[in-house]
Enzyme design. Structure first.
Site, short mmCIF file in Angstrom:
data_model
loop_
_atom_site.label_atom_id
_atom_site.label_comp_id
_atom_site.label_asym_id
_atom_site.label_seq_id
_atom_site.Cartn_x
_atom_site.Cartn_y
_atom_site.Cartn_z
N CYS A 105 0.79 -1.38 0.02
CA CYS A 105 0.12 0.13 0.57
C CYS A 105 0.99 1.20 0.01
CB CYS A 105 -0.93 0.15 1.22
SG CYS A 105 -2.34 0.88 0.65
N HIS B 262 -3.49 -6.07 1.53
CA HIS B 262 -2.44 -6.22 2.44
C HIS B 262 -2.23 -7.39 2.72
CE1 HIS B 262 -2.21 -1.48 3.21
NE2 HIS B 262 -3.12 -1.93 3.39
N GLU C 184 -0.68 -8.96 5.29
CA GLU C 184 -0.16 -8.46 6.40
C GLU C 184 -1.87 -9.23 7.47
OE1 GLU C 184 -0.48 -4.51 6.08
OE2 GLU C 184 0.50 -5.80 4.69
#
Length: 227
Positions: free
Chosen positions: A86, A194, A196
Site C-alpha cells: 500500500c 494488504h 499482513e
C-alpha cells in the site's frame, strides 16, 4: 530470518506487519524508525501501509527522502528482498525501485474491503507458495491505488513477467487490473492489497500468509543452514 519493518511518521500498519512475521512465521521482526541510517543487518525489508507524512505532495513522495531510504535502496540493489504494501508500494514507486505511479482511485473514494486477486506469477521469491492463476482474497485499504504506467512500461512489465497480482474486478481503475508488480531482478515487490491483514482465518482470510511463507522459504533455499 530477521525482518526490518520501516516506520515513517504516519505509518499505521507496522504492527500488523510485525504480527504477520512474529506470529505467522515465528520469525524475528524489528520496527526500524525512518531516521535510522542502515538496515544492512536484516535479511528482508518491509515497508508497511499508512499515510507517511500525511500523504502530502503525493503518497510516498516525502517518505522516499527519509534517511533510512538510502540504505533500503542500497540493500535492494544488492538483491535483498524488499516488500512494499500500500503506502509502502507508493514509496517504492517514488524511490524508483519500481516503475509507474499511483493516481487517485477512479471513483475518488477510499476503498476498504476484501478483494479477489489472481496470482499471475508464482515464480518469484514472494509467491512460490502459490499456484499460478490461483484466486486469493486479500483486503485493500487505499484512496490512491490506481496504478498507472505508459504503454511502453506496461509492455515491458508483461514481457518480463513482472505483473505478480491482478484484481479480479476493476476496483480502482488500475491499468490492466494491476495489483502488484516486481522489479526486473525479482527481489522488490510492491502491492496495494494488504497480505499482513490476511494471515489467519480469524481475519477472514489466511491467503496472505503464503506470501510471507514464500519469502522465508526462498531465503532458506538461498542460504546454507547448518545445525
Amino acid at each position: 530470518m530477521k525482518f526490518a519493518v520501516i516506520v515513517f511518521p504516519g505509518s499505521n500498519c507496522d504492527d500488523d506487519m510485525v504480527y504477520a512475521i512474529t506470529e505467522g512465521l515465528q520469525e524475528e521482526a524489528d520496527k526500524v524508525w525512518y531516521t535510522e541510517k542502515s538496515v544492512a543487518e536484516y535479511d528482508a525489508i518491509l515497508l508497511p501501509g499508512g499515510f507517511s507524512y500525511g500523504d502530502y505532495l503525493r503518497s510516498g513522495a516525502i517518505a522516499r527522502f527519509a534517511p533510512v531510504m538510502k540504505s533500503v535502496i542500497e540493500e535492494a540493489e544488492k538483491g535483498k528482498p524488499v516488500l512494499g504494501v500500500c503506502n509502502g508500494f507508493q514509496v517504492l514507486l517514488e524511490a524508483g525501485l519500481l516503475p509507474g505511479a499511483m493516481q487517485r482511485n477512479k471513483d475518488l473514494k477510499f476503498i476498504c474491503r476484501p478483494v479477489g486477486l489472481s496470482v499471475e506469477n508464482n515464480q518469484t521469491g514472494f509467491t512460490g507458495s502459490y499456484q499460478k492463476g490461483e484466486s486469493i482474497t486479500i483486503p485493500v485499504a487505499h484512496g490512491d491505488g490506481n496504478y498507472y504506467c505508459d504503454n511502453k512500461t506496461l509492455q515491458q512489465l508483461k514481457e518480463n513477467n513482472q505483473i505478480v497480482f491482478t484484481y479480479k474486478d476493476d476496483i480502482n481503475g488500475s491499468v490492466d487490473g494491476i495489483a502488484g508488480i516486481i522489479n526486473e531482478k525479482g527481489n522488490v515487490l510492491g502491492m496495494m492489497p494488504h497480505p499482513e491483514r490476511a494471515t489467519t482465518s480469524l481475519l477472514g482470510s489466511s491467503d496472505g500468509l503464503k506470501l510471507f511463507q514464500s519469502i522465508l522459504n526462498h531465503w532458506r533455499e538461498s542460504h546454507v543452514l547448518t545445525s
